[in-house]
Write a protein that holds these residues in place. Structure first.
Motif, PDB file in Angstrom:
ATOM      1  N   LYS A 211      24.997  -8.467  35.426  1.00  0.00           N
ATOM      2  CA  LYS A 211      24.860  -9.346  34.269  1.00  0.00           C
ATOM      3  C   LYS A 211      25.826 -10.517  34.415  1.00  0.00           C
ATOM      4  O   LYS A 211      26.855 -10.381  35.091  1.00  0.00           O
ATOM      5  N   PRO A 212      25.562 -11.626  33.759  1.00  0.00           N
ATOM      6  CA  PRO A 212      26.501 -12.754  33.830  1.00  0.00           C
ATOM      7  C   PRO A 212      27.917 -12.363  33.401  1.00  0.00           C
ATOM      8  O   PRO A 212      28.893 -12.884  33.957  1.00  0.00           O
ATOM      9  N   GLU A 213      28.042 -11.432  32.465  1.00  0.00           N
ATOM     10  CA  GLU A 213      29.373 -11.020  32.024  1.00  0.00           C
ATOM     11  C   GLU A 213      30.119 -10.183  33.058  1.00  0.00           C
ATOM     12  O   GLU A 213      31.281  -9.846  32.866  1.00  0.00           O
ATOM     13  N   ASP A 214      29.456  -9.840  34.154  1.00  0.00           N
ATOM     14  CA  ASP A 214      30.144  -9.157  35.251  1.00  0.00           C
ATOM     15  C   ASP A 214      30.862 -10.151  36.171  1.00  0.00           C
ATOM     16  O   ASP A 214      31.584  -9.742  37.086  1.00  0.00           O
ATOM     17  N   THR A 215      30.662 -11.439  35.930  1.00  0.00           N
ATOM     18  CA  THR A 215      31.313 -12.460  36.749  1.00  0.00           C
ATOM     19  C   THR A 215      32.827 -12.344  36.638  1.00  0.00           C
ATOM     20  O   THR A 215      33.384 -12.331  35.540  1.00  0.00           O
TER      21      THR A 215
END
Length: 123
Positions: A87-91
């Motif tokens: 997910k983008p929040e795993d960046t």
């Protein structure tokens, strides 16, 4: 002394997968534990996953349970983090860590740290 070198980061689209590797050298790891942490921009370092070097129970942050898997290859002195359904929040910058104490989910529970590898997930 222990040296930890991460690899495998990169840019991936949401829903994709990456596998991070952490190669350890120096002291042997019998009875120790390894962990993965991450630092997103502007945020504190947070726990992701951990595993005793001898194997057994694995530990995960709630945010990655069911998507990430930590495992080690003791013959290669390497620990891996398989990341699926990203997910983008795993960046974040992902760092591996080693402890000469028991397995821990806390930053201060680890004695050695790698330099980190950047993981960027695009939406």
């Amino acid at each position: 002394q222990v040296q930890l070198v991460e690899s495998g980061g990169g840019l991936v689209q949401a829903g994709g997968s990456l596998r991070l590797s952490c190669a350890a050298s120096g002291r042997t790891f019998s009875g120790r534990a390894m962990g993965w942490f991450r630092e997103a921009s502007g945020k504190e370092r947070e726990f992701v996953a951990a595993v005793p070097w001898s194997g057994g129970r694995t530990y995960y942050a709630d945010s990655v349970k069911g998507r990430f898997a930590i495992f080690r290859d003791s013959a290669k002195n390497t620990v891996y983090l398989q990341m699926n359904s990203l997910k983008p929040e795993d960046t974040a910058v992902y760092r591996c860590a080693a402890t000469i104490k028991g397995v821990s989910t806390q930053v201060n529970g680890y004695d050695y740290w790698g330099q980190g590898t950047q993981v960027t997930v695009s939406s």
